[in-house]
Design an enzyme around this catalytic site. Structure first.
Site, PDB file in Angstrom:
ATOM      1  N   ASN A   8       0.875  -1.176   0.000  1.00 15.12           N
ATOM      2  CA  ASN A   8       0.000   0.000   0.000  1.00 15.12           C
ATOM      3  C   ASN A   8       0.910   1.222   0.000  1.00 15.12           C
ATOM      4  O   ASN A   8       1.505   1.546   1.027  1.00 15.12           O
ATOM      5  CB  ASN A   8      -0.894  -0.018   1.256  1.00 15.12           C
ATOM      6  CG  ASN A   8      -1.677   1.270   1.412  1.00 15.12           C
ATOM      7  OD1 ASN A   8      -1.809   2.047   0.478  1.00 15.12           O
ATOM      8  ND2 ASN A   8      -2.205   1.505   2.622  1.00 15.12           N
ATOM      9  N   LYS A  10       0.110   4.270  -0.310  1.00 12.27           N
ATOM     10  CA  LYS A  10      -0.524   5.475   0.241  1.00 12.27           C
ATOM     11  C   LYS A  10      -0.279   6.660  -0.712  1.00 12.27           C
ATOM     12  O   LYS A  10      -0.220   6.467  -1.916  1.00 12.27           O
ATOM     13  CB  LYS A  10      -0.012   5.755   1.658  1.00 12.27           C
ATOM     14  CG  LYS A  10      -0.073   4.505   2.534  1.00 12.27           C
ATOM     15  CD  LYS A  10       0.112   4.783   3.992  1.00 12.27           C
ATOM     16  CE  LYS A  10       0.203   3.458   4.732  1.00 12.27           C
ATOM     17  NZ  LYS A  10       0.048   3.601   6.176  1.00 12.27           N
ATOM     18  N   HIS A  93      -9.427   0.861   4.843  1.00 13.58           N
ATOM     19  CA  HIS A  93      -8.135   1.058   5.516  1.00 13.58           C
ATOM     20  C   HIS A  93      -8.347   1.995   6.714  1.00 13.58           C
ATOM     21  O   HIS A  93      -9.161   2.925   6.647  1.00 13.58           O
ATOM     22  CB  HIS A  93      -7.127   1.660   4.539  1.00 13.58           C
ATOM     23  CG  HIS A  93      -5.742   1.698   5.098  1.00 13.58           C
ATOM     24  ND1 HIS A  93      -5.327   2.700   5.951  1.00 13.58           N
ATOM     25  CD2 HIS A  93      -4.707   0.839   4.975  1.00 13.58           C
ATOM     26  CE1 HIS A  93      -4.073   2.453   6.306  1.00 13.58           C
ATOM     27  NE2 HIS A  93      -3.672   1.333   5.732  1.00 13.58           N
ATOM     28  N   GLU A  95      -6.822   4.455   7.783  1.00 15.64           N
ATOM     29  CA  GLU A  95      -6.692   5.898   7.493  1.00 15.64           C
ATOM     30  C   GLU A  95      -7.967   6.444   6.853  1.00 15.64           C
ATOM     31  O   GLU A  95      -8.341   7.593   7.083  1.00 15.64           O
ATOM     32  CB  GLU A  95      -5.457   6.146   6.606  1.00 15.64           C
ATOM     33  CG  GLU A  95      -4.177   6.005   7.418  1.00 15.64           C
ATOM     34  CD  GLU A  95      -2.976   5.501   6.644  1.00 15.64           C
ATOM     35  OE1 GLU A  95      -2.957   5.593   5.406  1.00 15.64           O
ATOM     36  OE2 GLU A  95      -2.041   4.970   7.297  1.00 15.64           O
ATOM     37  N   GLU A 167      -5.519  -5.343  10.462  1.00 11.89           N
ATOM     38  CA  GLU A 167      -4.503  -4.323  10.697  1.00 11.89           C
ATOM     39  C   GLU A 167      -4.786  -3.624  12.017  1.00 11.89           C
ATOM     40  O   GLU A 167      -5.585  -2.672  12.067  1.00 11.89           O
ATOM     41  CB  GLU A 167      -4.528  -3.289   9.565  1.00 11.89           C
ATOM     42  CG  GLU A 167      -4.219  -3.870   8.205  1.00 11.89           C
ATOM     43  CD  GLU A 167      -3.654  -2.804   7.282  1.00 11.89           C
ATOM     44  OE1 GLU A 167      -2.493  -2.943   6.895  1.00 11.89           O
ATOM     45  OE2 GLU A 167      -4.349  -1.832   6.991  1.00 11.89           O
ATOM     46  N   GLY A 173       2.159   1.918  10.673  1.00  8.64           N
ATOM     47  CA  GLY A 173       3.079   3.053  10.526  1.00  8.64           C
ATOM     48  C   GLY A 173       3.776   3.449  11.821  1.00  8.64           C
ATOM     49  O   GLY A 173       4.385   4.519  11.898  1.00  8.64           O
ATOM     50  N   SER A 212       3.307  -2.515  10.251  1.00 11.77           N
ATOM     51  CA  SER A 212       4.763  -2.500  10.443  1.00 11.77           C
ATOM     52  C   SER A 212       5.460  -3.805  10.039  1.00 11.77           C
ATOM     53  O   SER A 212       6.454  -4.204  10.653  1.00 11.77           O
ATOM     54  CB  SER A 212       5.101  -2.130  11.888  1.00 11.77           C
ATOM     55  OG  SER A 212       4.625  -0.824  12.181  1.00 11.77           O
TER      56      SER A 212
END
Ligand code: PEP
Length: 251
Positions: A8, A10, A93, A95, A167, A173, A212
């Site tokens: 991904n 991003k 996701h 985010e 996730e 991240g 991560s």
């Protein structure tokens, strides 16, 4: 089943970075499913460059609109992503959930729209740190699956057309990775919810771990019984690391 390594990207990577990525891919052949979701505007470029890549690369998008077409300025539909040559999309996701307030109801609409267009969907779920600390992980995951997959049954998708990415939000991240045991426990729970609550026990639904993942921790995670692959942010940006992850997933 082949293991998956899904990058991904991003809102990262310039065209020059993409050049570097492809010129630093190290392996000649890969026995894993190697997928990348660049920024939507880079899909055509990635498709072009992947033709010359040393192994098969599937290209997808990170987000789609819940509507098929119409007056939705700035959005991209699943149908258009498919037309462009994208094979898959992420939906949900963390985010998107936190920065763009995408709730279960909207994500459910996106899922239906994407499956209808023929795209493969990686549906992302995961608990916040506070939820884990309060012993709510299983309940949160179950709820996200039941609400997010509302109206989905065994006839809604082909085997392998729906993947779930677990996730944990606290691991995305942050450099803090779930232990293989924590990830396996969550994946076993997800498998059980898909089978028992959603009656999808006869469907092949690969389960990816994300948060991560990097070459130094991938082997432990990917060796777990219910972990079929990884969704990778930061470590998918460099060709060397992406190649290492694909090598580990091909073992
Ligand atoms: C992600 O964005 O889905 C992700 C897992 O990011 P990272 O690997 O950087 O934690």
């Amino acid at each position: 089943m082949k293991k998956y390594i899904v990058g991904n990207w991003k809102m990262n990577q310039t065209l020059a970075n993409i050049d570097d990525f492809f010129s630093s891919l190290k392996i000649k052949d890969s026995k894993c499913e190697a997928w990348i979701a660049p920024q939507t505007l880079h899909v055509a470029e990635l498709l072009k460059r992947s033709e010359g890549a040393p192994f098969n690369l599937e290209v997808g998008v990170q987000n789609i609109c819940e509507h098929e077409s119409g007056a939705f300025t700035g959005e991209t539909s699943a149908v258009t992503a498919k037309d462009l040559g994208a094979g898959f999309t992420l939906v949900g996701h963390s985010e998107r959930r936190s920065l763009y307030n995408e709730d279960d109801d909207l994500l459910n609409k996106k899922l239906h729209s994407a499956l209808k267009s023929g795209l493969t969907v990686i549906f992302c779920i995961g608990e916040q740190l506070i939820e884990r600390q309060n012993g709510m992980t299983n309940a949160v995951l179950k709820n996200q699956l039941i609400e997010g997959l509302e109206g989905i049954n065994a006839n809604s998708f082909n085997d392998g057309q729906l993947l779930i990415a677990y996730e944990p939000v606290w691991a995305i991240g942050t450099g803090e990775v779930a232990t293989p045991e924590q990830a396996q426990e969550a994946h076993a729970h997800i498998r059980a919810v898909l089978a028992v609550e959603l009656r999808l026990e006869n469907k092949t639904i690969p389960l990816l771990y994300g948060g991560s993942v990097k070459p130094s921790n991938a082997a432990g995670l990917l060796s777990q019984k219910d972990i079929d692959g990884a969704l990778v942010g930061g470590a998918s940006l460099k060709g060397e690391d992406f190649s290492k992850l694909c090598e580990i997933a091909s073992l």
